[in-house]
Enzyme design. Structure first.
Site, mmCIF file in Angstrom:
data_model
loop_
_atom_site.group_PDB
_atom_site.id
_atom_site.type_symbol
_atom_site.label_atom_id
_atom_site.label_comp_id
_atom_site.label_asym_id
_atom_site.label_seq_id
_atom_site.Cartn_x
_atom_site.Cartn_y
_atom_site.Cartn_z
ATOM 1 N N CYS A 50 -84.225 -35.824 -3.154
ATOM 2 C CA CYS A 50 -85.005 -36.630 -4.093
ATOM 3 C C CYS A 50 -84.599 -38.103 -4.066
ATOM 4 C CB CYS A 50 -84.874 -36.080 -5.505
ATOM 5 S SG CYS A 50 -83.189 -36.081 -6.148
ATOM 6 N N HIS A 99 -70.572 -41.748 7.158
ATOM 7 C CA HIS A 99 -71.639 -41.746 6.163
ATOM 8 C C HIS A 99 -71.985 -40.323 5.743
ATOM 9 C CE1 HIS A 99 -75.285 -42.847 4.034
ATOM 10 N NE2 HIS A 99 -75.936 -41.930 4.740
#
Length: 498
Positions: A50, A99
């Protein structure tokens, strides 16, 4: 080949862009197939949640890879490349690994430390495996990311620093009060029956609501969620399912609504919310509030893409105008929590008297001020150590096919010499022949042991990739033999399966 990630998240892009760029499940599959069909990429995986969309790929050309992955993201997200460019970030090789490991630990989440991202990473890996777009590198990367995330949650107190978006959202609805006290006795309506909606329903049950109504497009999934709730909560909460057509009626009886569906349009309009509360809705547009676009980061996509770079730079410096409806004042009659991306609930509903709306955008603003736990530093140390270990393992694995090819060649030489000895000394008995064969093999093994062990150690260090080339040159190894070993390892059906 090298690891590349191109993406955007709540840290780089406004929610208005994120919700337009969201990817449905079918679109993710098409994106992966098109990425593999593109020339620079041989592996691909997509992580879509989301609040982030990231495309991972194993590429042989950096600049071409950035341009191609960015173009594909724009094409499949439906947001033009020129508009998307200022919000994209790029990570390469070790930075890309760092990351993903940080994401897996919850360090890059909207709510720091939340653990739901691990399930989403697992889903991304499963999709790549199902479509056969995740090969050796991405299988190893995502499997290790899952292990790093679990390690961070088990070895540190990062869970104390974070929580799920659902819990955080309920805290925002409670406006500083204890969510358990705030929710006690309330009637909740949950729209959707996916993973986030299921988490919302379970959280509401634990928080102390008196009743939960679940509405979903597929009634069977709503019934299944209700069954799980009733088994888990027992008599402490009443749960039942309704058809989506009954949402308007249920809205008139609800105290709190949580919505998270995969719909591409609004599920609850401001007019529907007003009608449920017996209010008149003024559809006049709320005043636009200027919001400056975030500055471009040094590693962002705009640095690398040549096409449209001037437009991208201009847009990055421009001022956006978005509609930010003000929250109503007075007692709250209906609390709305919108966790969908794109949004399920019309933002204008927040202007209605007695309505409080919390959505992804307001959660992002609230989480920016949330305190960071001391455990975050410990997790960052874990991530740094794991990135170094993963890099060393990948570099060591790169030389393994060459070492295997060398030992295969040596075994062939030994076999040839033993055969030649059989022809020259045919009178040797079996015991003598076996002793000579074992001695020759032992000599070869001892001669190769030290250099092969050492070359693996050297190859695991930064800049050690050249040792494989040196080994091939020194022993005149057939490149096709080395490639055959690599293909056999890559095609191993047991490798990298979750």
């Amino acid at each position: 080949m090298s690891l590349l990630v191109v993406g955007l998240s709540h840290r780089s892009a406004p929610v208005s862009v994120l919700e337009r760029a969201s990817l449905a499940a079918g679109t993710q599959a098409a994106l992966l197939r098109d990425t593999l069909a593109a020339e620079p990429a041989v592996e691909a995986a997509v992580l879509a949640t989301c609040n982030r969309i990231e495309l991972y790929a194993d590429v042989d050309k950096f600049h071409a890879g950035v341009a191609e992955l960015s173009t594909l993201l724009a094409r499949h997200s439906g947001v033009g490349l020129d508009e998307l460019t200022p919000y994209l970030y790029v990570h390469y090789e070790d930075r890309a690994v760092h990351h993903l490991f940080s994401v897996a630990c919850g360090l890059d989440s909207m709510v720091v430390g939340e653990g739901q991202i691990l399930g989403q990473i697992k889903d991304a890996l499963a999709l790549g495996q199902e479509l056969h777009t995740a090969g050796r590198l991405l299988n190893d990367l995502f499997q290790q990311a899952l292990r790093v995330g679990k390690r961070a949650h088990s070895e540190t107190g990062i869970d104390r620093a974070g929580q799920s978006l659902v819990t955080f959202g309920l805290e925002q609805l409670a406006e500083g009060r204890d969510p358990g006290v705030w929710a006690k006795g309330k009637r909740a309506l949950v729209i959707g029956a996916g993973s986030m909606s299921s988490l919302a329903a379970a959280t509401l049950a634990r928080t102390g609501v008196a009743e939960i109504v679940v509405a979903n497009r597929t009634r069977a999934r709503a019934d299944r969620l209700v069954e799980i709730l009733n088994q888990a909560a027992g008599a402490s909460v009443a749960a039942h399912a309704v058809e989506m057509a009954m949402v308007s009626d249920e809205l008139t009886r609800a105290d709190v609504v949580v919505s998270c569906t995969g719909a591409t349009g609004l599920v609850l309009s401001a007019e529907a919310v007003a009608g449920a509360l017996g209010l008149d809705f003024d559809a006049r547009e709320a005043p636009a509030v200027p919001v400056a676009a975030p500055p471009a980061e040094p590693d962002q996509h705009a640095v690398w893409v040549e096409n449209g770079s001037a437009t991208a730079t201009a847009q990055a410096q421009a001022v956006r105008r978005v509609t930010v409806p003000a929250q109503s004042t007075g007692p709250v009659r209906l609390a709305l929590l919108d966790l969908a991306m794109p949004r399920d609930i019309d933002g204008d509903a927040a202007r209605l008297d007695g309505v409080r709306l919390v959505d992804i955008e307001s959660l992002a603003e609230a989480s920016a001020d949330a305190p960071m736990a001391a455990d975050v530093d410990q997790v960052r140390t874990i991530v740094a150590d794991e990135v170094a270990a993963f890099g060393a393992a990948q570099r060591a694995a790169h030389i393994t096919p060459t070492v295997v090819a060398l030992r295969t060649m040596a075994a062939g030489v030994v076999a040839g010499e033993i055969a030649r000895l059989d022809g020259r000394l045919p009178d040797l008995d079996e015991k003598q022949r076996a002793e000579i064969s074992q001695t020759v093999r032992r000599v070869v093994d001892k001669l190769l042991h030290a250099p092969t062990v050492r070359v693996k150690q050297l190859a695991s260090e930064p800049g050690g990739a050249g040792y494989a080339d040196a080994l091939r040159e020194l022993f005149d190894l057939d490149p096709q033999t080395v490639a055959a070993v690599s293909r056999a390892d890559l095609n191993d059906p047991n490798r990298g399966r979750s």
